[in-house]
Design a protein around this motif. Structure first.
Motif, PDB file in Angstrom:
ATOM      1  N   HIS A 156      -5.501  -0.592  21.408  1.00 31.19           N
ATOM      2  CA  HIS A 156      -3.670  -0.357  22.458  1.00 31.19           C
ATOM      3  C   HIS A 156      -2.910   0.748  21.556  1.00 31.19           C
ATOM      4  N   GLY A 157      -2.285  -0.249  20.646  1.00 33.86           N
ATOM      5  CA  GLY A 157      -1.825   0.687  20.242  1.00 33.86           C
ATOM      6  C   GLY A 157      -1.817   0.011  18.270  1.00 33.86           C
ATOM      7  N   LEU A 158      -0.616   0.136  17.651  1.00 34.00           N
ATOM      8  CA  LEU A 158      -0.947  -0.736  16.530  1.00 34.00           C
ATOM      9  C   LEU A 158       1.222  -1.454  16.515  1.00 34.00           C
ATOM     10  N   ASP A 159       0.804  -2.475  15.199  1.00 35.38           N
ATOM     11  CA  ASP A 159       2.339  -2.906  15.065  1.00 35.38           C
ATOM     12  C   ASP A 159       3.190  -2.340  13.576  1.00 35.38           C
ATOM     13  N   LEU A 160       3.458  -1.264  12.966  1.00 35.91           N
ATOM     14  CA  LEU A 160       3.557  -1.564  11.933  1.00 35.91           C
ATOM     15  C   LEU A 160       4.612  -2.125  11.299  1.00 35.91           C
ATOM     16  N   LEU A 161       4.734  -2.634  10.043  1.00 33.91           N
ATOM     17  CA  LEU A 161       5.915  -3.530   9.932  1.00 33.91           C
ATOM     18  C   LEU A 161       6.459  -2.706   8.007  1.00 33.91           C
ATOM     19  N   ALA A 162       7.175  -1.489   9.251  1.00 30.74           N
ATOM     20  CA  ALA A 162       7.477  -0.255   8.259  1.00 30.74           C
ATOM     21  C   ALA A 162       8.369  -0.532   7.239  1.00 30.74           C
ATOM     22  N   TYR A 163      10.018  -1.236   8.113  1.00 29.66           N
ATOM     23  CA  TYR A 163      10.518  -1.860   6.706  1.00 29.66           C
ATOM     24  C   TYR A 163      10.690  -3.045   5.864  1.00 29.66           C
ATOM     25  N   ARG A 164       9.412  -3.628   6.030  1.00 24.85           N
ATOM     26  CA  ARG A 164       9.046  -4.109   5.184  1.00 24.85           C
ATOM     27  C   ARG A 164       8.315  -4.175   3.908  1.00 24.85           C
ATOM     28  N   SER A 165       8.289  -2.787   4.225  1.00 21.04           N
ATOM     29  CA  SER A 165       7.420  -1.976   3.370  1.00 21.04           C
ATOM     30  C   SER A 165       8.341  -1.633   1.656  1.00 21.04           C
ATOM     31  N   PRO A 166       7.895  -1.682   0.707  1.00 14.51           N
ATOM     32  CA  PRO A 166       8.803  -1.185  -0.765  1.00 14.51           C
ATOM     33  C   PRO A 166       8.732   0.391  -0.459  1.00 14.51           C
ATOM     34  N   LEU A 167       8.017   0.482   0.004  1.00 14.98           N
ATOM     35  CA  LEU A 167       8.033   2.071  -0.047  1.00 14.98           C
ATOM     36  C   LEU A 167       9.573   2.929   0.045  1.00 14.98           C
ATOM     37  N   ASP A 168       9.488   4.482  -0.041  1.00 15.24           N
ATOM     38  CA  ASP A 168      11.245   4.568  -0.321  1.00 15.24           C
ATOM     39  C   ASP A 168      12.103   5.347   1.141  1.00 15.24           C
ATOM     40  N   ASP A 169      10.539   5.966   1.239  1.00 16.77           N
ATOM     41  CA  ASP A 169      10.549   6.524   3.399  1.00 16.77           C
ATOM     42  C   ASP A 169      10.153   6.458   3.579  1.00 16.77           C
ATOM     43  N   ILE A 170      10.726   5.343   4.435  1.00 15.99           N
ATOM     44  CA  ILE A 170      10.048   4.677   5.388  1.00 15.99           C
ATOM     45  C   ILE A 170      10.359   5.150   7.018  1.00 15.99           C
ATOM     46  N   SER A 171      11.133   6.579   6.980  1.00 12.96           N
ATOM     47  CA  SER A 171      11.507   7.060   8.167  1.00 12.96           C
ATOM     48  C   SER A 171       9.679   8.125   8.549  1.00 12.96           C
ATOM     49  N   GLY A 172       9.209   8.372   7.116  1.00 13.56           N
ATOM     50  CA  GLY A 172       8.241   9.035   6.493  1.00 13.56           C
ATOM     51  C   GLY A 172       7.057   8.844   6.833  1.00 13.56           C
ATOM     52  N   LEU A 173       7.381   7.315   6.756  1.00 14.55           N
ATOM     53  CA  LEU A 173       5.559   6.541   7.100  1.00 14.55           C
ATOM     54  C   LEU A 173       6.058   6.522   8.365  1.00 14.55           C
ATOM     55  N   ILE A 174       7.022   5.902   8.854  1.00 16.00           N
ATOM     56  CA  ILE A 174       6.618   5.513  10.408  1.00 16.00           C
ATOM     57  C   ILE A 174       6.873   6.635  11.588  1.00 16.00           C
ATOM     58  N   GLY A 205       0.445  -1.310  -0.007  1.00 12.19           N
ATOM     59  CA  GLY A 205      -0.094   0.103  -0.005  1.00 12.19           C
ATOM     60  C   GLY A 205       0.763   1.402   0.146  1.00 12.19           C
ATOM     61  N   SER A 206       0.241   3.050  -0.345  1.00  7.99           N
ATOM     62  CA  SER A 206       0.751   3.823  -0.222  1.00  7.99           C
ATOM     63  C   SER A 206       1.494   4.322   0.948  1.00  7.99           C
ATOM     64  N   GLN A 207       1.466   5.698   0.973  1.00  4.45           N
ATOM     65  CA  GLN A 207       1.891   5.773   2.477  1.00  4.45           C
ATOM     66  C   GLN A 207       0.555   6.688   2.919  1.00  4.45           C
ATOM     67  N   GLN A 208      -0.360   6.886   2.269  1.00  2.00           N
ATOM     68  CA  GLN A 208      -1.604   7.477   2.467  1.00  2.00           C
ATOM     69  C   GLN A 208      -2.719   6.170   2.548  1.00  2.00           C
ATOM     70  N   GLU A 209      -2.864   5.095   1.867  1.00  7.04           N
ATOM     71  CA  GLU A 209      -3.396   4.055   2.428  1.00  7.04           C
ATOM     72  C   GLU A 209      -2.997   3.694   4.014  1.00  7.04           C
ATOM     73  N   ILE A 210      -1.650   3.745   3.939  1.00  7.60           N
ATOM     74  CA  ILE A 210      -1.347   2.857   5.373  1.00  7.60           C
ATOM     75  C   ILE A 210      -1.956   3.675   6.763  1.00  7.60           C
ATOM     76  N   VAL A 211      -1.348   5.116   6.739  1.00  2.88           N
ATOM     77  CA  VAL A 211      -1.555   5.983   7.323  1.00  2.88           C
ATOM     78  C   VAL A 211      -3.611   5.519   7.316  1.00  2.88           C
ATOM     79  N   GLU A 212      -4.088   6.109   6.664  1.00  2.00           N
ATOM     80  CA  GLU A 212      -5.657   5.773   6.641  1.00  2.00           C
ATOM     81  C   GLU A 212      -5.731   4.113   7.324  1.00  2.00           C
ATOM     82  N   SER A 213      -5.317   3.333   7.465  1.00  2.00           N
ATOM     83  CA  SER A 213      -5.710   2.276   8.119  1.00  2.00           C
ATOM     84  C   SER A 213      -4.755   2.732   9.374  1.00  2.00           C
TER      85      SER A 213
END
Length: 352
Positions: A142-160, A123-131
């Motif tokens: 109570h919180g979220l478990d984000l598989l950030a570095y399992r994403s093919p997106l270029d800006d992982i820090s921005g996604l997190i 998914g795109s950053q927008q789709e992941i953020v909306e989810s």
């Protein structure tokens, strides 16, 4: 609370056969957050792992990697049966929440679309953020478990960072973290914690030695540095410190504990009668003998002994030996002469 390091007893999304042995190593190093996956070992062995984690005062995590609804429901039921503190992962919130309701197990599902094994975040950053925003808004999450570095997106820090901004609930970053640079990025982006499993078990994390103990020690050290938990202070030798100065009735600052100063002073002869309006003082004799005069009595303090002088109490220290070396513990506001006017008053103290 600082960045949380969660050690996963897993390799490639499976709990390893040597989990109990690795758990012993982690607990001996003071790792306080330890998890495992719902596959790889029988549930009875997972229960034993959980019991050991909880008995040592650590927090236990079970991360779901099931790909179908029935398996994810079974994993949630297993989390309750095992009694873990936190259930990580999974995407079927509607199916899992009824299972966890009324139990002490907290729930951190995966935002976004998760596919494959090992898991990949699509998914795109927008789709992941909306989810993420929609999931975090649910009662019982109570919180979220984000598989950030399992994403093919270029800006992982921005996604997190974007996911962290989307909710006030904690975000754990899971998967494919194997170096201090990624850990620093996770903290800078605002995440509450991260997981490392395969990288530590395979010896991929930069460390000074080999084996799991060296791996975990390196991770713990790097996290402690990011959290500001490393001490800048080394030990001090009192004999060496006292030998660095000769003047008398001129305290040196040797250290500080909150608003209390540790001072070193050499006494010679009599001091002046005085008291302190608000500060208590502790006098610990390191070398020599000290006489503490009070209006109602006198006390002799030998080497290795100390005396506390409360605020408001008039006193007069006297060195009974040619030089008496004294360690003082007192508030930073304390002036050596207190309320008295004396030429030996010292306000700007040197350090030693």
């Amino acid at each position: 609370m600082g960045l949380r390091f969660i050690f996963m007893l897993t390799r490639n999304d499976r709990t390893v056969a040597e989990a109990a042995q690795h758990l012993e190593t982690a607990l001996s190093l003071g790792v306080r957050h330890i998890g495992f996956k719902d596959i790889g070992l029988p549930i009875e062995e997972l229960k034993e792992l959980n019991s050991t984690i909880r008995a040592k005062g650590a927090t236990s995590y079970l991360e779901v990697v099931s790909l179908d609804c029935d398996s994810e429901v079974a994993s949630a039921q297993a989390a309750v049966e095992i009694g873990v503190d936190i259930l990580l992962g999974g995407t079927r919130v509607d199916d899992v929440l009824p299972i966890l309701k009324g139990t002490p197990t907290e729930y951190y599902p995966f935002p976004g679309e998760i596919v494959g094994h090992p898991s990949i975040l699509k998914g795109s950053q927008q789709e992941i953020v909306e989810s993420a925003r929609a999931m975090a808004a649910r009662e019982g999450v109570h919180g979220l478990d984000l598989l950030a570095y399992r994403s093919p997106l270029d800006d992982i820090s921005g996604l997190i960072a974007a996911v962290c901004r989307a909710t006030e609930k904690p975000v754990i970053v899971a998967g494919s973290i194997a170096d201090p640079e990624r850990i620093a990025s996770v903290k800078e982006a605002g995440a509450a914690g991260f997981t490392i499993g395969t990288a530590a078990l395979d010896g991929d994390y930069p460390s000074e030695g080999e084996g799991l103990e060296a791996q975990l020690s390196a991770i713990i050290r790097d996290v402690a540095e990011l959290n500001g938990h490393l001490s800048p202070f080394a030990k001090k030798n009192l004999d060496r410190a006292f030998s660095s100065f000769d003047d008398h009735w001129a305290p040196r600052i040797a250290g500080q504990i909150n608003n209390m100063l540790i001072k070193l002073a050499k006494f010679e002869g009599d001091f002046t009668w005085h008291f302190h309006e608000t500060e208590d003082e502790l006098f610990l004799v390191h070398r020599g003998r000290l006489l503490m005069r009070f209006r109602d009595r006198e006390e002799i303090i030998q080497e290795g002994e100390f005396i506390v002088v409360p605020h408001g109490v008039e006193h007069c220290p006297v060195a009974l030996t040619e030089t008496c070396e004294v360690i003082l513990l007192e508030p930073a506001t304390t002036i050596n002469t207190g309320t008295a006017r004396d030429g030996r008053r010292k306000e700007d103290l040197a350090t030693v």
